[in-house]
Design an enzyme around this catalytic site. Structure first.
Site, mmCIF file in Angstrom:
data_model
loop_
_atom_site.group_PDB
_atom_site.id
_atom_site.type_symbol
_atom_site.label_atom_id
_atom_site.label_comp_id
_atom_site.label_asym_id
_atom_site.label_seq_id
_atom_site.Cartn_x
_atom_site.Cartn_y
_atom_site.Cartn_z
ATOM 1 N N CYS A 198 -8.665 2.236 11.242
ATOM 2 C CA CYS A 198 -8.154 2.794 9.988
ATOM 3 C C CYS A 198 -9.050 2.286 8.867
ATOM 4 O O CYS A 198 -9.535 1.147 8.925
ATOM 5 C CB CYS A 198 -6.708 2.338 9.778
ATOM 6 S SG CYS A 198 -6.034 2.859 8.194
ATOM 7 N N CYS A 233 -7.460 -2.211 10.383
ATOM 8 C CA CYS A 233 -7.640 -1.481 9.123
ATOM 9 C C CYS A 233 -8.628 -2.202 8.219
ATOM 10 O O CYS A 233 -8.429 -3.374 7.891
ATOM 11 C CB CYS A 233 -6.323 -1.372 8.365
ATOM 12 S SG CYS A 233 -5.010 -0.662 9.327
ATOM 13 N N CYS A 284 -2.743 8.253 6.482
ATOM 14 C CA CYS A 284 -1.837 7.141 6.208
ATOM 15 C C CYS A 284 -1.646 7.145 4.702
ATOM 16 O O CYS A 284 -2.594 6.916 3.948
ATOM 17 C CB CYS A 284 -2.470 5.830 6.682
ATOM 18 S SG CYS A 284 -1.534 4.365 6.187
ATOM 19 N N CYS A 317 -3.333 -4.505 -8.963
ATOM 20 C CA CYS A 317 -4.301 -4.937 -7.950
ATOM 21 C C CYS A 317 -5.118 -6.162 -8.350
ATOM 22 O O CYS A 317 -5.650 -6.248 -9.455
ATOM 23 C CB CYS A 317 -5.232 -3.779 -7.616
ATOM 24 S SG CYS A 317 -6.295 -4.131 -6.195
ATOM 25 N N CYS A 319 -13.653 -3.926 -8.513
ATOM 26 C CA CYS A 319 -13.405 -2.486 -8.383
ATOM 27 C C CYS A 319 -13.319 -1.854 -9.771
ATOM 28 O O CYS A 319 -12.728 -2.411 -10.691
ATOM 29 C CB CYS A 319 -12.110 -2.248 -7.618
ATOM 30 S SG CYS A 319 -11.762 -0.502 -7.346
ATOM 31 N N CYS A 371 -6.108 -0.052 -11.533
ATOM 32 C CA CYS A 371 -4.770 -0.148 -10.940
ATOM 33 C C CYS A 371 -4.113 -1.457 -11.418
ATOM 34 O O CYS A 371 -4.627 -2.550 -11.133
ATOM 35 C CB CYS A 371 -4.871 -0.119 -9.420
ATOM 36 S SG CYS A 371 -5.899 1.233 -8.817
ATOM 37 N N ARG A 388 5.813 2.356 7.801
ATOM 38 C CA ARG A 388 5.389 0.941 7.848
ATOM 39 C C ARG A 388 6.052 0.122 6.752
ATOM 40 O O ARG A 388 5.982 0.468 5.569
ATOM 41 C CB ARG A 388 3.865 0.828 7.721
ATOM 42 C CG ARG A 388 3.379 -0.630 7.784
ATOM 43 C CD ARG A 388 1.871 -0.757 7.859
ATOM 44 N NE ARG A 388 1.350 0.048 8.937
ATOM 45 C CZ ARG A 388 0.420 0.993 8.785
ATOM 46 N NH1 ARG A 388 -0.104 1.214 7.623
ATOM 47 N NH2 ARG A 388 0.013 1.693 9.823
#
Ligand code: SAM
Ligand code: DTB
Ligand code: SF4
Length: 327
Positions: free
Chosen positions: A131, A99, A191, A62, A55, A59, A263
């Site tokens: 999702c 998801c 979400c 991650c 990616c 971040c 959640r």
């Protein structure tokens, strides 16, 4: 007579709530929870990484960022059949929502996106809620996802506006809010939550909760993740969060967003059952179910079934689909 406009919620008010004596806070949150929800019912989602690693975003938490040195194996976009098979298994395993996550900075209008639309349509046809979390998207892309049958779009604010740049530099808070606006405008459910335990201060956790609660309307689903530390990422050695911080965050989310699903998301496998129980009491009513989150292990259905039994919780569905799935 026109009713006076409600006064906006201030960050100071959120801070006061967050810092209340823990048991008072939990009591208040539990009352709110019971007034708006069936407190025995817990919604269960299962995650699948449909495109893994490489990616472009940086971040710091991650495993999938190309800027980090985790030893994660990259994987190109899965085939629709593979996703469908995983969705059948998720349904048979007791989940009600499936998801799909892609390690993309943003969706591109190309053949991969067409395949994702096909996946969404196929999963939806299994009578599962759908999702997706595919990075930033434009209003037009959001409309196409909605038309394909996507019920929820996950896009997290992660932390407070002030701490954000300490964690991610390749996109801004504003970028996140723009995508969330596109999702909302397309008619999908939102979400949106964050991660605790990234070395942020209590004030940052309060800032995150404030930002979530002042969205109009607030997100339908609010994932509260505890950092899953990943070797090779800049946050690998951040000391773990004190357990009461998760409980406080869940309780404040419940009080400020009474109608939302809160959640207890990533990081549950490192939490004691007692701390999880307190989170459920404080209003958490959704979890990720199964052996795997996106790239890291989850608690697994068997242990969660035992926990639900112990606490008198319901929501892991024993599906008839178990009979028809070929593994
Ligand atoms: N690339 C898309 C994005 O960032 O929106 C979707 C996938 S991304 C993995 C989804 C969310 O997972 C992130 O926004 C973050 O909140 C959460 N997450 C990622 N790694 C995590 C970790 N190590 N611990 C806890 N939560 C994590
Ligand atoms: C969310 O808030 N948590 C999920 C989901 N949205 C996509 C992701 C958690 C990821 C945990 C680390 C991993 O497995 O890679
Ligand atoms: Fe990419 Fe999402 Fe991971 Fe950030 S959180 S590096 S955007 S996959």
């Amino acid at each position: 007579m026109v009713a006076p406009a409600p006064t906006p919620l201030t960050r100071t008010e959120v801070a006061e709530l967050y810092r209340r004596p823990l048991l008072d806070l939990v009591f208040e949150a539990a009352r709110m929870h019971r007034a708006h929800h069936d407190a025995q019912q817990v919604q269960c989602s299962t995650l699948l990484s449909i495109k893994t690693g490489a990616c472009q975003e940086d971040c710091k938490y991650c495993s999938q960022s190309a800027h980090n040195n985790s030893d994660l194996e990259r994987e190109k976009l899965l085939q629709t059949d593979q996703v469908l098979q995983a969705a059948r298994l998720a349904k048979a395993g007791g989940a009600d929502r499936f998801c799909m996550g892609a390690a993309w900075r943003a969706i591109k209008d190309n053949a991969d996106f067409d395949r994702v639309l096909e996946m969404v349509h196929a999963v939806k046809s299994l009578d599962l809620e759908t999702c997706g979390t595919f990075g930033m998207l434009t209003p037009a892309q959001a409309l196409r996802l909605k038309a394909a049958g996507l019920d929820y779009y996950n896009h997290n604010l992660d932390t407070s506006p002030e701490y954000y740049a300490e964690v991610i530099t390749t996109r801004t808070y504003e970028d996140r809010l723009n995508t969330l606006a596109a999702v909302r405008k397309a008619g999908m459910k939102v979400c949106c939550g964050g991660i605790l335990g990234m070395g942020e201060s209590e004030e940052d956790r309060i800032g995150l909760l404030h930002q979530l609660a002042i969205q109009t309307p607030p997100p339908e689903s609010v994932p509260i993740n505890a950092l899953v530390p990943i070797e090779g990422t800049p946050l690998a050695d951040v000391p773990p969060l004190a357990w009461d911080q998760m409980v406080r965050a869940v309780a404040v989310a419940r009080i400020l967003m009474p109608n939302s699903m809160v959640r207890l998301a990533a990081g549950r496998h490192a939490m004691s059952e007692e701390a999880q129980a307190m989170c459920f009491l404080a209003g958490a009513n959704s979890i990720f179910l199964g052996d795997q989150l996106l790239t890291t292990p989850n608690r697994g259905k068997d242990r969660d079934q035992e926990l639900f039994h112990r606490l008198g919780l319901e929501g892991i569905h024993a599906s008839e689909a178990a009979v028809v799935v070929e593994v």
